[in-house]
Write a protein that holds these residues in place. Structure first.
Motif, mmCIF file in Angstrom:
data_model
loop_
_atom_site.group_PDB
_atom_site.id
_atom_site.type_symbol
_atom_site.label_atom_id
_atom_site.label_comp_id
_atom_site.label_asym_id
_atom_site.label_seq_id
_atom_site.Cartn_x
_atom_site.Cartn_y
_atom_site.Cartn_z
ATOM 1 N N ILE A 60 -13.468 32.626 5.664
ATOM 2 C CA ILE A 60 -13.354 31.021 4.938
ATOM 3 C C ILE A 60 -14.266 30.722 4.179
ATOM 4 C CG2 ILE A 60 -13.513 29.106 6.104
ATOM 5 C CD1 ILE A 60 -10.673 30.331 7.258
ATOM 6 N N GLN A 61 -13.299 30.232 3.310
ATOM 7 C CA GLN A 61 -14.601 29.172 1.965
ATOM 8 C C GLN A 61 -13.670 28.063 1.784
ATOM 9 O OE1 GLN A 61 -14.159 32.023 -0.877
ATOM 10 N NE2 GLN A 61 -12.901 30.805 -1.791
ATOM 11 N N GLU A 62 -13.192 27.192 2.067
ATOM 12 C CA GLU A 62 -12.676 26.272 2.044
ATOM 13 C C GLU A 62 -14.050 25.106 1.750
ATOM 14 O OE1 GLU A 62 -9.838 28.266 0.470
ATOM 15 O OE2 GLU A 62 -10.235 28.498 2.742
ATOM 16 N N GLU A 63 -14.724 25.045 2.551
ATOM 17 C CA GLU A 63 -15.636 23.922 2.976
ATOM 18 C C GLU A 63 -16.936 24.153 1.959
ATOM 19 O OE1 GLU A 63 -14.941 20.994 4.212
ATOM 20 O OE2 GLU A 63 -13.523 21.584 5.812
ATOM 21 N N LYS A 64 -17.865 23.505 1.260
ATOM 22 C CA LYS A 64 -18.885 23.233 1.196
ATOM 23 C C LYS A 64 -20.003 23.997 1.382
ATOM 24 C CE LYS A 64 -17.751 20.099 -2.461
ATOM 25 N NZ LYS A 64 -18.269 18.630 -2.252
ATOM 26 N N SER A 65 -19.580 23.545 3.502
ATOM 27 C CA SER A 65 -20.833 23.511 4.313
ATOM 28 C C SER A 65 -20.409 25.389 4.750
ATOM 29 C CB SER A 65 -20.194 22.827 5.345
ATOM 30 O OG SER A 65 -21.220 23.157 6.516
ATOM 31 N N GLN A 66 -21.575 25.961 5.318
ATOM 32 C CA GLN A 66 -21.090 27.722 5.987
ATOM 33 C C GLN A 66 -20.795 26.982 6.959
ATOM 34 O OE1 GLN A 66 -24.406 30.684 7.572
ATOM 35 N NE2 GLN A 66 -24.220 30.139 5.498
ATOM 36 N N HIS A 67 -21.467 26.023 7.871
ATOM 37 C CA HIS A 67 -20.987 25.613 9.014
ATOM 38 C C HIS A 67 -19.745 25.292 10.089
ATOM 39 C CE1 HIS A 67 -21.923 24.001 13.453
ATOM 40 N NE2 HIS A 67 -21.487 22.509 12.928
ATOM 41 N N ARG A 68 -19.242 24.866 8.537
ATOM 42 C CA ARG A 68 -17.863 24.246 8.818
ATOM 43 C C ARG A 68 -17.225 25.417 8.741
ATOM 44 N NH1 ARG A 68 -15.945 18.322 6.557
ATOM 45 N NH2 ARG A 68 -14.000 19.010 7.563
ATOM 46 N N ASN A 69 -17.223 26.157 7.607
ATOM 47 C CA ASN A 69 -15.823 27.228 7.427
ATOM 48 C C ASN A 69 -16.395 27.880 8.489
ATOM 49 O OD1 ASN A 69 -15.131 26.289 4.680
ATOM 50 N ND2 ASN A 69 -17.103 27.995 4.125
ATOM 51 N N ARG A 70 -17.697 28.418 9.040
ATOM 52 C CA ARG A 70 -17.567 28.849 10.914
ATOM 53 C C ARG A 70 -17.381 28.372 12.032
ATOM 54 N NH1 ARG A 70 -23.292 32.023 13.646
ATOM 55 N NH2 ARG A 70 -22.664 31.829 15.797
ATOM 56 N N ALA A 71 -17.441 27.481 12.069
ATOM 57 C CA ALA A 71 -16.216 26.412 12.868
ATOM 58 C C ALA A 71 -14.959 27.251 13.018
ATOM 59 C CB ALA A 71 -16.193 25.415 13.187
ATOM 60 N N ARG A 72 -14.392 27.080 11.565
ATOM 61 C CA ARG A 72 -12.757 27.006 11.110
ATOM 62 C C ARG A 72 -12.403 28.122 11.283
ATOM 63 N NH1 ARG A 72 -10.676 23.940 5.918
ATOM 64 N NH2 ARG A 72 -11.316 21.698 6.649
ATOM 65 N N ALA A 73 -13.363 29.590 10.776
ATOM 66 C CA ALA A 73 -12.775 30.821 10.964
ATOM 67 C C ALA A 73 -12.520 30.882 12.730
ATOM 68 C CB ALA A 73 -14.278 31.719 10.472
ATOM 69 N N MET A 74 -13.930 29.861 13.796
ATOM 70 C CA MET A 74 -13.653 30.601 15.322
ATOM 71 C C MET A 74 -12.532 29.997 15.679
ATOM 72 S SD MET A 74 -16.284 32.462 16.245
ATOM 73 C CE MET A 74 -16.182 32.393 17.622
ATOM 74 N N THR A 75 -12.237 28.971 14.919
ATOM 75 C CA THR A 75 -10.898 28.317 15.684
ATOM 76 C C THR A 75 -10.456 29.604 15.408
ATOM 77 O OG1 THR A 75 -11.719 26.186 14.996
ATOM 78 C CG2 THR A 75 -9.195 27.340 15.107
ATOM 79 N N ILE A 76 -9.563 29.827 14.328
ATOM 80 C CA ILE A 76 -8.090 31.199 13.775
ATOM 81 C C ILE A 76 -8.801 31.908 14.649
ATOM 82 C CG2 ILE A 76 -7.505 32.454 11.792
ATOM 83 C CD1 ILE A 76 -8.083 30.649 9.930
ATOM 84 N N LEU A 77 -9.878 32.530 14.448
ATOM 85 C CA LEU A 77 -9.847 34.111 15.605
ATOM 86 C C LEU A 77 -9.810 33.878 17.443
ATOM 87 C CD1 LEU A 77 -11.356 36.524 15.867
ATOM 88 C CD2 LEU A 77 -13.796 35.749 16.133
ATOM 89 N N ARG A 78 -10.210 32.520 17.193
ATOM 90 C CA ARG A 78 -9.942 32.369 18.898
ATOM 91 C C ARG A 78 -8.548 32.322 18.903
ATOM 92 N NH1 ARG A 78 -12.815 28.268 19.536
ATOM 93 N NH2 ARG A 78 -14.902 29.098 19.915
ATOM 94 N N ALA A 79 -7.848 31.905 18.427
ATOM 95 C CA ALA A 79 -6.146 31.933 18.065
ATOM 96 C C ALA A 79 -5.369 32.846 18.727
ATOM 97 C CB ALA A 79 -6.169 30.516 17.622
ATOM 98 N N ARG A 80 -6.033 33.635 17.087
ATOM 99 C CA ARG A 80 -5.811 35.081 17.233
ATOM 100 C C ARG A 80 -5.293 35.960 19.027
ATOM 101 N NH1 ARG A 80 -7.056 37.134 11.222
ATOM 102 N NH2 ARG A 80 -6.172 35.638 9.623
ATOM 103 N N LEU A 81 -7.199 36.019 18.998
ATOM 104 C CA LEU A 81 -6.995 36.768 20.119
ATOM 105 C C LEU A 81 -6.177 36.245 21.496
ATOM 106 C CD1 LEU A 81 -11.395 36.685 20.076
ATOM 107 C CD2 LEU A 81 -9.020 39.044 20.027
ATOM 108 N N TYR A 82 -6.475 35.109 21.594
ATOM 109 C CA TYR A 82 -5.469 34.036 22.981
ATOM 110 C C TYR A 82 -4.100 34.645 21.979
ATOM 111 C CZ TYR A 82 -3.604 30.610 25.421
ATOM 112 O OH TYR A 82 -2.453 29.448 27.308
ATOM 113 N N GLU A 83 -3.374 34.827 21.606
ATOM 114 C CA GLU A 83 -1.873 35.387 21.239
ATOM 115 C C GLU A 83 -1.544 36.406 21.396
ATOM 116 O OE1 GLU A 83 1.731 35.061 20.124
ATOM 117 O OE2 GLU A 83 0.609 33.917 20.563
ATOM 118 N N GLN A 84 -3.033 37.871 21.562
ATOM 119 C CA GLN A 84 -2.917 39.283 21.794
ATOM 120 C C GLN A 84 -2.645 39.178 23.258
ATOM 121 O OE1 GLN A 84 -6.420 41.535 20.490
ATOM 122 N NE2 GLN A 84 -5.101 41.528 18.281
#
Length: 417
Positions: free
Chosen positions: A312-336
């Motif tokens: 993820i690189q859409e946000e200026k904040s590294q913290h917010r990009n990390r939070a978004r990436a974790m949301t997507i990762l968590r959703a993918r693992l849950y779907e698995q």
């Protein structure tokens, strides 16, 4: 006066009193026997009703009733010594099965009433007026039984626990090069317009554009009411047949786009250990602007056990990009995990999983004919502009929900429980 509209209990008390009276004067009753019509008994009416409570349904219902009684008995006997989380879990289960249990108890009460009315009818063969009233009462009870049975069927069908959840939507261009990326953008915007029609919140999470301005891939978070339940059947390969803007000879090309609809997972749904993550930060890639290529705000997370990668690189904040990436990762693992459970259920009933298989072609958008065909239910609609504006998605969703409901009914009916 006997035709006054009594309440159900009052009528039953009256019938019991008459039955006792007739049984105490049996010799007098048989002395003047008249020809009588043969009225259907409660059991006969039940056998001819359109009951959908098959033996499998009945076994499942009985298991819930038994479980309800066992939980209540356990709380009564051991409640004082139980831990708070145990009581909370049992209370949650009682709340979940409560509507089903109440409907089951109502059904059994109605069946007992019908048996009593039936017995009364057989004991009052000479009183035509009373038998007529009893027959009417029996039919009313049967109508109630039918309604309760329908409610029970809906309650007995397993519900998808993820239906009320928000989602992470992912759209990726497949075969077809630049044309596939352009169609990926069309599909992505279709869901954005559909979310707007539903009053949901649509938030872009990430995007990767092609040279012509289409999407190589894009993801979004959609929040609202029953989002996953409405869009879960969109997962799969969407095929487009049209003349690309890059085609000079006017030939029709076929391209594909892959759509993934992932239920958003809570932290409690998926356990992710920090030791299983590799987190890289780097400078954003893009056409320029503030923060692009200047600060290391972009985040790439790799889940080592599964090999899943989210960048993820859409946000200026590294913290917010990390939070978004974790949301997507968590959703993918849950779907698995959900996919594994579905595969296990499919194996148990000896059939191949079709629903939600993302390698499966699920829908074709044919621009020359102006049609959209969903291959899973054989439904064809016309009006591509309306479709791409999100206006026809509900019709496809409803047809797919009906197919899923029928499958669930078949599963319950053939269950060995």
């Amino acid at each position: 006066q006997r035709r006054v509209a009594w309440g159900s209990r009052a009528r039953m008390s009256f019938f019991r009193a008459i039955t006792l009276s007739l049984s105490s004067t049996a010799p007098f009753k048989h002395a003047f026997r008249k020809p009588v019509c043969v009225f259907p008994t409660a059991q006969t009416l039940l056998s001819f009703s359109t009951s959908v409570l098959t033996p499998a349904f009945q076994r499942r219902l009985d298991s819930y009733l038994s479980r309800h009684n066992a939980i209540n008995a356990s709380i009564t006997a051991e409640g004082a010594s139980m831990k708070p989380d145990q009581i909370q879990a049992l209370s949650k289960e009682l709340s979940r099965i409560g509507p089903l249990v109440r409907a089951g108890q109502r059904l059994k009460a109605l069946q007992r009433d019908m048996e009593e009315i039936s017995k009364m009818m057989s004991d009052s063969a000479d009183d035509m007026e009373l038998r007529k009233m009893a027959k009417e009462e029996l039919q009313l009870k049967q109508n109630e039984v039918t309604e309760v049975e329908q409610d029970l069927v809906e309650l007995l069908i397993p519900k998808d626990e993820a239906d009320p959840r928000d989602i992470v939507l992912e759209v990726r261009a497949g075969a077809g090069g630049q044309e596939a990326s352009l169609f990926a953008m069309d599909v992505f915007r279709m869901y954005e317009r559909y979310a707007d029609l539903k009053g949901w919140t649509f938030e872009m999470l990430s995007e990767s554009q092609s040279d012509l301005g289409g999407y190589k891939e894009a993801s979004a978070g959609i929040k609202g009411t029953e989002v996953f339940g409405s869009l879960k059947f969109e997962s799969g390969v969407h095929r487009v047949q049209r003349v690309p803007i890059t085609e000079g000879a006017g030939r029709v090309h076929t391209s594909t786009v892959t759509v993934s609809v992932l239920p958003e997972a809570e932290e409690s749904d998926v356990t992710i250990h920090e030791r299983d993550l590799r987190i890289d930060v780097y400078r954003s890639q893009g056409a320029g602007g503030q923060s692009v290529n200047k600060t290391e705000s972009a985040v790439r997370i790799t889940h080592i056990p599964t090999g899943l990668v989210v960048a993820i690189q859409e946000e200026k904040s590294q913290h917010r990009n990390r939070a978004r990436a974790m949301t997507i990762l968590r959703a993918r693992l849950y779907e698995q995990e959900r996919a594994k459970r579905e595969a296990a259920r499919a194996a148990a009933r000896n059939e191949q999983v079709g629903t939600g298989d993302r390698s499966e072609k699920i829908r074709t958008y044919n621009f020359a004919q102006g049609r959209i065909t969903d291959h899973r239910v054989g439904l064809t609609l016309h009006g591509l502009d309306s479709m791409l504006n999100g206006e026809l998605l509900d019709e496809f969703s409803e047809a797919l929900k009906q197919r899923e409901r029928k499958r669930a009914l078949d599963d319950v009916a053939n269950s060995s429980l």
